[in-house]
Structure formats: structure tokens, C-alpha cells
Design an enzyme around this catalytic site. Structure first.
Site, PDB file in Angstrom:
ATOM      1  N   GLU A 106     -14.746  -4.297  -4.758  1.00  0.00           N
ATOM      2  CA  GLU A 106     -13.988  -4.042  -3.534  1.00  0.00           C
ATOM      3  C   GLU A 106     -12.515  -4.352  -3.759  1.00  0.00           C
ATOM      4  O   GLU A 106     -11.755  -4.478  -2.812  1.00  0.00           O
ATOM      5  CB  GLU A 106     -14.560  -4.827  -2.364  1.00  0.00           C
ATOM      6  N   CYS A 150     -19.930  -7.320  -1.284  1.00  0.00           N
ATOM      7  CA  CYS A 150     -20.297  -8.099  -2.472  1.00  0.00           C
ATOM      8  C   CYS A 150     -21.547  -7.603  -3.177  1.00  0.00           C
ATOM      9  O   CYS A 150     -21.985  -8.222  -4.154  1.00  0.00           O
ATOM     10  CB  CYS A 150     -20.469  -9.563  -2.104  1.00  0.00           C
ATOM     11  N   HIS A 207     -26.760 -14.289  -3.934  1.00  0.00           N
ATOM     12  CA  HIS A 207     -25.324 -14.188  -3.706  1.00  0.00           C
ATOM     13  C   HIS A 207     -24.876 -15.513  -3.115  1.00  0.00           C
ATOM     14  O   HIS A 207     -25.631 -16.184  -2.415  1.00  0.00           O
ATOM     15  CB  HIS A 207     -24.991 -13.032  -2.751  1.00  0.00           C
TER      16      HIS A 207
END
Ligand SMILES: [Zn+2]
Lengths: 383, 134, 349
Positions: free
Chosen positions: C81, C113, C237
Site C-alpha cells: 500500500e 495489510c 498479522h
């Protein structure tokens, strides 16, 4: 080939000429040279300039200068060989005289660096290296010199004082010189305590940014007898080397310079030992040291010691940069090579004032483009 | 225009790919017609080794205009493992690591940018080699 | 849950830039005390790095591990990103820099993400179907955090690459199962032309991160064959240190099953690279036979979960190139001023 003579020189003071453009500086020097020679017309004009296209966005300087000199109609070209552009213009002009096509040629070297910001001047200087290689690496002129400096110190096991002695010497000789940019002495201590521009190369070991123009009038055998003004006989030779010093067999030797010096000595039938004074291309201190050693005036690694012993003083064995060289007289890129030859002419015609070397017969000027990829060597003989 | 000039040289800049003279071995970073050293006209494409040692370094403090926003930066002379000597910027060095003889490896970095709107020119720089068993 | 057939990681690489800033140093500017800070320190890309250069570093390591000719790579997907170009692919630069061929698929992905783990899915599909021999799945980010925002303490830089091919005897790990779980949940976003992302503060927690990660894991484990207790390593994550530990708690995992994959406390959150860097660290340490569960999270929102089985090939292959530890340990601390300059927060023009 016919003989070539210098019959007049003109210099402007090097410095920040805010109120004058590149063309005006060149015309000013040219008129002085013409007046010195007593001529008012020439067969051709050669203009040495390196960075005009970049800093002034001005090409086509030949025709422009012809017009500004009131000489419309006279053939005129710009010659470019990086920092040796001025010497290259002399070379071109001398060849035309020697060939017999011209009897009088005006050579002008000019540069106006104050029109650029410091990073633009750095970019202009970098244009003398390969843009696709050094240019892309951001390896500017001074960083390449700094690397050579390190290799030199390591190989010859010398400290920086034996290299920084050269700018000291140039400053010593520039003291009181009217056309010099920095006409004052600078002590070795002061040089060695100045900030690094690119370690180990210090600010006071590199030439500054200045504007200036110099001109000489070249003539052939036929005019020689008709002109009363003092003259010197000119020989000039040139050679090239690999662009990047690190691709040369020995990065600490300017082979181009060695070749050009030998050629010019040969043509002039002069021995190295007959040279009475020398103008060296001290754009940086290390280039001065390498130049003297590459051209056989010092053994490799020994030039600094000779300088320390006073051999290159005005009264020494081989007076060096008698008006301050690139470092102290100044280094307006494309003008520099013409300044060198004009100064030799003043010395050999006994017009060097307080810097006069004792009755010299032979003088040599070494001009380098880039870090020695071009070498142009001029030899003047008293007549 | 900088774009096509960068594009033409990208193999050398990205991967140290160039041309070696078949008769004398001289390295050329862009495809030559004639060998600069011996005059031969035969070449083979080579990818230079990415590791070597630092022969000398210096710092550029007053940079050319394209590099003004990157200054100060380090420039080094590197001898690659095949003996080729090459100039390049140094990156990610600590003061302690910055020594002549230091092992280095070529990595891809941003070399310069043509303003905020122009292209980014990527190319190799040398960083301290990250050791791992062979 | 989808079972995959005969697809494996043949090489992997993680890259973390050298520079670190302590959360305390950032907190110094904004008047935060140590106990308020979400992590210890984070990794910062240098002045000359971006998601392209980091992607290349990670890809080169993955290729070295795999020991294959890059000309055999058929597809490169880079998830990020923080693309240096809004328009112009990262994948083509990576392809040329690693020496891949030209008849390949190169496409960039964006899903906050989780763009890096999406790339795995696309590559495994291409390999499984036989359309390509090898493919590169890369996650790379120089994560942006608005100065003074909570994200500034964690938004970090890094990249990870997986070189995926057919399952062979010398593979690193087989990719056995996959699930993806997405809903329209605007917890974090960045509008076109904006320099920094925005987020919905506590809304990024329960309805976003936890719901999606648990959603995808639960479905993955719902099918036959895998149960939580069979799995040796979990990688989630990790936008901070707390969130992955909360997931572990919700799944009642022993601490040692998650600890190998935790990186955010000392590297921060390099967005698309985060969960993949956790996986790289686990692969650096795992034993053949170990089962790994990887679950990413991307705001907006979704989670990709995978089951991987470590194979014998890892023992030799992981020694072929630097490990994540090598990058983690070679750090240089910088102050906020250097951080601001490196990450373009200092206006020079
Ligand atoms: Zn050759």
C-alpha cells in the site's frame, strides 16, 4: 607545417562579475589581446567554453562572439574539451595557422560560473565525466579526486601535507596578481584545517568558482616580421586516456599528459630539463601532484617533497604556477587553458611584473579535461 | 529527457549486467561496438558478481543538482570478486564498518529522482556484506 | 476451506531495513510515556529505499534459497500500500531487477495489510493449474503513519517474498489449505492522493481485526484434517504486540506456539509484509514436519489463512541466504529528525 607565434594576450580579472555576461567577458579579453598584438582583424576565431550550454543555455558562441567583436563574416567556432576547452581552442587555432590557411587567429576562452548555483556548477563539472556512469553514481569530480588522493597517500606512504603543499604554492605565487581571483597567501596549516569537500580533499585544495575570460592572438610566419609587438613561438600537443582513472593501467598516472608532454618536447626539440617554468592543472591539489609526476618533472610520489624543498618556487629549479595556477589565479573552466598560455607569454616576453621569473626561454602549460582523460600541453619558446 | 536514457542502461544499473570483450576481457557497462582497450568487436554479455571489497571511499558533501536532496552520501571504489573495479555509492554503512578492505554487496536502491513528478531511477549501491554460510 | 494440491514454497526471503527508531523517541515529540507505547521500536527504510527496493531484496533472497534460474519464474505479484508510483507497476521493476524473463505475469495488489498473502493465493492457483512453473508472492511496504497519530509508533518498513512452485522432495514447505474471509468494513483507509491513511480508532479492533482473523481461521480449521492442537506455529498479522496475543488467547494457544512469529514488538508493522515476515521468521526456526497456520489481516477488511507443512528441504535451503535474524540484528538507531528525512516527512522542495 608552418610555425605558430603568440603575438598578443588579454586577461580579465577572475571573480564574480555580476554586471557582465559571458559574452562581455570574452569580448573584453579579446579586445585586450587584439590591442596587445596591434591587429584589428583575424582570419578565424576559436572560442573555448565548457558550460555555456548548461549555465547560460547558450550554444553557438562562435558566431555570437564574432558579432560582438564587430567581426561578422569571420569564421568562428566553439571548441569543447571539458576543463581543457580553452587549450583545445588554442590547439584548433594553432593548427589553422600551422596549415597555412590562416595568418592570424583569435583564441578566446571564457566561462561564467557565477550564473550557476553551487550544485549547478558541480553538475557542470560532472559533465566532463560520463553522465551514464560517474554521473549516475553521483560520483562528482571532487569525489573521484578524493579517491585518487587516498590511493596516492596509501601507495607512496605520504601524508596530506605533501599534497596540500601545492595549493599553498599557488597562493604564494598569486599574491598581488591583478587578474587573480585569490591574490593572497594561505598557510599550509590553514589549508589542512579547512573543511573537507570530499575527504581527504579539503575546501582549500580545490579551485574556486569564478568568472573570467582570456584571449590570445596567434600568427604565422608571414605576419611575424610585420608585427612589432613581443612574440613567443608556440608548440601544442594533445592526447586522451580512459575516462575513468580507475580503468587506467595506473590510476595515479595521467598517461595522456605524459604522452602529450613527450610529443610537444619532441616537436619543439626541447629537453625536459630546458623547461624554465611550468603551468600545472591544479584543479585539485592531488591533480597537481599526479601531473608533475606523470609528465616526468618529479619521480612518482616525490612531487610534494620537491615542492617542500622549494624547487617549484618562483626562484626554484622549475617555477610553478607563477600567477597562482587554477587554485589561486582561478579556474573558469573553458578559460583556464588560455590563461595559462597567456601567462607563459607574459613571462617569456619579460612582462610578468613582480612575478617575473629570471629570463626564461621555455615555458610549458598543462591543461586537463576531466580527471586527465584529455591532456593538452602547450610549450612556448622565447624568440 | 531522462527516461529513455535510464531505460537503456537499466540492466547494468539493476543487475550489473554488461559486456566483456572476448579477446582482452575489458568490461563495458553498455553494449560497445569496439572494445575500448583492444579494439576487438566481439563481446559476451556478463553479469558481474554482486560482492567484492571496498578499495577506497569518500563522502560527497556538495552534490551535483540531481543529488542535492541525497547529500551527504558516500562514494566508493569497489573491486568485485572477479577483479572488476567499479564506482558506486555506499549505503547503510556505520562509521565502524567504513574501512578500506570491507566486504560489500550490491543492492538495488533509489539513485535519483527526477523531481516529485518524474521517474525514479533505481540502481545498485554497495552495502556491508551480510554474512551467511556459503 | 480449500485444499491445495502439490504446491510448495521453494524459497523464501525476508528483508528488514537497517534503521530503527524507538517508540520512546517518537513519544518524546508527542508527550507520550513509555507505558503508553504499543511497541519497543520499529524498522525504517533508509533515504534510498522504498517498497520496490525492499521487494527486490526479499525476492533475491528467496531465489537464492530456491536455487533456481529466475527465467523460470512465470508470475510476480507484489502486494503493497506504499507503491512509489501511483500508476506504474512495481512488479515489472522487480522482474527486471531479479533477472526474470519477459513472458510473465506481473501485477500489483492492494488490500491494506493483506495484499502480500493474497499474492500467495494467486500464485498457488497459477502453479496448481500448471500455467506457470514458479511464481513470486511478495509483500512490501514503507508504511505511512501520520505524524502524531497512534499509527506513527508502529508503521514500519520491510518486505518478504515467497517463491512458490510444484511440490518436490526438496521443497521448503507445502501449502496445504487456504481460506479467505472478507466483508465491507471501513476500519482503516487512505483516499487517493492522501499521504497518510486514516483509521477508525477502536473500531479497527473487534469488528475488524479480530472478527476477520478469527473468521478465516475458524473456517480453515472447520474442514477435515486440521485441529488447533496439531499446529506447531501460528503467525498472525500484528499491527501491535497486543492484538496477535489476544487472538492467541481467544484460540487458547500456548505462548510458545505464537512466539516465533511475533515481530511487531521490535520491527513494528510493515503492513503488507508483516504476517509474511512473521512466517519467514518461523521458517528460519521450524523443523521438518511442523505445521504452520498463517493468518493475515487487511483493513477494509479481510483475512487470508493458510496451513503450511514444513518439509525436509528447509534444513539445507534456509542456510543458503541471510536469515531474518541477520537483518533484525544489524540495526542502526536514528532520531526523529533522521526518521522524518528518510520517510519524506521533511519538505525539501
Ligand atoms: Zn578488448
Amino acid at each position: 607545417m608552418g610555425k605558430v607565434y603568440v603575438a598578443g594576450v588579454g586577461l580579465t580579472k577572475i571573480g564574480e562579475h555580476w554586471d557582465k555576461g559571458l559574452e562581455q567577458l570574452m569580448v573584453e579579453a579579446a579586445l585586450k589581446a587584439l590591442d596587445d598584438s596591434g591587429l584589428s582583424r583575424v582570419n578565424s576565431i576559436y572560442v573555448g567554453n565548457m558550460a555555456g550550454e548548461f549555465l547560460q543555455e547558450q550554444a553557438h558562441l562562435g558566431a555570437i562572439i564574432a558579432e560582438d567583436l564587430g567581426m561578422v563574416g569571420t569564421p568562428a567556432y566553439r571548441v569543447e574539451a571539458a576543463n581543457a576547452s580553452g587549450a583545445a581552442a588554442i590547439h584548433a587555432g594553432a593548427l589553422e595557422i600551422a596549415s597555412g590557411r590562416a595568418d592570424a587567429v583569435l583564441v578566446i576562452g571564457g566561462e561564467k560560473l557565477s550564473d550557476g548555483l553551487i550544485e549547478e556548477v558541480s553538475s557542470a563539472l560532472l559533465m566532463g565525466e560520463r553522465q551514464e556512469y560517474e554521473g549516475f553514481m553521483g560520483a562528482d569530480f571532487y569525489s573521484i579526486n578524493a579517491l585518487l588522493y587516498k590511493l596516492y597517500m596509501r601507495r607512496y606512504e605520504v601524508k596530506d601535507d605533501l599534497i596540500a603543499v601545492f595549493p599553498m604554492l599557488s597562493h604564494k605565487h598569486a599574491k598581488g596578481v591583478a587578474h587573480a581571483q585569490y591574490p593572497f597567501e594561505v598557510s599550509l596549516e590553514k589549508i589542512l584545517s579547512s573543511p573537507y569537500i570530499s575527504e581527504p580533499l579539503r575546501r582549500f585544495e580545490v579551485s574556486g568558482v569564478g568568472d573570467g575570460a582570456a584571449a590570445i592572438v596567434l600568427i604565422g610566419e608571414e605576419l611575424k616580421s610585420k608585427i612589432k609587438t613581443p612574440k613567443t613561438e608556440l608548440y601544442i600537443s594533445s592526447a586522451t586516456d580512459f575516462m575513468t582513472p580507475f580503468e587506467r593501467e595506473d590510476p595515479l598516472r595521467f598517461q595522456s599528459l605524459g604522452v602529450a608532454v613527450n610529443k610537444v618536447l619532441d616537436e619543439a626539440k626541447v629537453d625536459r630539463g630546458d623547461v624554465d617554468l611550468i603551468e600545472v592543472h591544479d584543479a585539485t591539489s592531488i591533480m597537481a601532484a599526479i601531473s608533475l609526476e606523470s609528465s616526468g618533472f618529479a619521480e612518482p610520489g616525490e612531487s610534494g617533497r620537491l615542492a617542500m624543498r622549494g624547487e617549484f618556487d618562483l626562484g626554484g629549479r622549475l617555477p610553478y604556477n607563477t600567477f597562482g595556477g587554477l587554485k589561486a589565479r582561478g579556474n573558469p573552466f573553458g578559460a583556464t587553458g588560455v590563461y595559462q598560455v597567456a601567462e607563459l607569454h607574459l613571462q617569456l616576453t619579460g612582462r610578468a611584473g613582480k612575478n617575473q621569473v629570471d629570463s626564461p626561454r621555455v615555458g610549458m602549460a598543462q591543461s586537463l579535461g576531466g580527471v586527465g582523460a584529455t591532456a593538452i600541453v602547450t610549450l612556448l619558446k622565447a624568440v | 529527457m531522462r527516461v529513455s536514457r535510464h531505460w537503456r542502461n537499466k540492466l547494468f544499473r539493476y543487475r550489473l549486467v554488461g559486456w566483456r570483450c572476448v579477446s582482452c576481457g575489458a568490461f563495458h557497462y553498455s553494449k560497445p561496438l569496439v572494445c575500448k582497450r583492444c579494439g576487438s568487436r566481439e563481446f559476451r554479455e556478463v553479469e558481474l558478481p554482486k560482492t567484492g571489497k571496498l578499495l577506497a571511499y569518500t563522502m560527497v558533501k556538495i552534490a551535483p543538482k540531481d543529488f542535492k536532496d541525497k547529500a551527504p552520501y558516500l562514494v566508493g571504489l569497489v573491486e568485485l570478486d572477479d577483479g572488476t573495479k567499479i564506482l558506486g555509492q555506499l549505503t547503510d554503512f556505520t562509521k565502524e564498518e567504513l574501512k578500506e578492505g570491507a566486504r560489500v554487496e550490491a543492492v538495488l536502491r533509489k539513485i535519483r529522482e527526477d523531481g516529485e513528478n518524474g521517474i525514479i531511477e533505481y540502481g545498485f549501491k554497495f552495502r556491508p556484506e551480510i554474512h551467511h554460510p556459503p | 476451506m480449500v485444499k491445495l494440491n502439490g504446491v510448495a514454497i521453494q524459497g523464501y526471503g525476508g528483508y528488514v531495513p537497517r534503521y530503527r527508531i524507538k517508540a520512546e523517541e517518537i513519544g518524546r515529540l508527542w508527550g507520550r510515556e513509555k507505558q503508553e507505547l504499543p511497541i519497543e521500536e520499529k524498522a525504517i527504510a533508509g533515504l534510498d529505499e522504498d517498497s520496490v527496493t525492499m521487494a527486490v531484496e526479499a525476492a533475491r533472497i528467496a531465489i537464492r534459497r530456491a536455487g533456481i534460474d529466475p527465467k523460470r519464474i512465470g508470475a510476480i505479484h507484489v502486494g503493497s500500500e506504499s507503491k512509489p508510483y501511483a500508476v506504474k507497476p512495481t512488479g515489472t521493476i522487480v522482474a527486471e531487477a531479479i533477472g526474470a524473463g519477459q513472458n510473465i505475469l506481473a501485477a500489483d495488489l492492494e488490500f491494506a495489510c493483506k495484499a502480500g498473502t493474497e499474492a500467495i493465493q494467486l500464485i498457488t492457483g497459477l502453479v496448481e493449474s500448471g500455467r506457470i512453473e514458479y511464481g513470486l508472492a511478495i509483500g512490501a511496504d514503507t508504511a505511512q503513519g501520520r505524524p502524531g497519530d497512534a499509527l506513527e509508533y508502529t508503521a514500519a518498513s520491510g518486505a518478504a517474498a515467497l517463491l512458490i512452485g510444484r511440490l518436490t522432495d526438496d521443497a521448503v514447505a507445502s501449502i496445504e489449505a487456504w481460506n479467505s474471509y472478507v466483508t465491507d468494513t471501513p476500519d482503516f483507509w487512505r483516499r487517493e492522493g492522501e499521504n497518510y491513511p486514516s483509521h477508525a480508532a477502536r473500531f479497527t479492533g473487534q469488528p475488524a481485526y479480530f472478527k476477520h482473523i478469527l473468521g478465516s481461521i475458524n473456517e480453515l480449521l472447520n474442514g477435515d484434517g486440521y485441529s488447533i492442537k496439531d499446529i506447531d506455529h501460528f503467525v498472525f498479522h500484528q499491527p501491535n504486540v497486543k492484538f496477535p496475543l489476544a487472538v492467541a488467547k481467544a484460540l487458547r494457544l500456548e505462548r510458545e506456539k505464537v512466539s516465533a512469529g511475533l515481530i511487531s514488538g521490535f520491527l513494528g508493522n510493515p503492513y503488507s509484509a508483516t504476517s509474511l515476515l512473521g512466517l519467514v521468521k518461523v521458517l528460519d526456526e521450524a523443523r521438518p514436519g511442523d505445521l504452520i497456520l498463517l493468518a493475515s489481516f487487511g483493513s477494509g477488511a479481510g483475512s487470508d489463512a493458510y496451513i503450511l507443512r514444513v518439509l525436509d528441504g528447509i534444513v539445507e535451503k534456509r542456510e543458503r541466504a541471510p536469515k531474518l535474524k541477520d537483518f533484525i540484528e544489524r540495526k542502526i538507531y536514528i532520531d526523529y529528525a533522521s526518521y522524518a528525512r528518510f520517510r519524506g516527512k521533511l519538505r525539501l522542495r
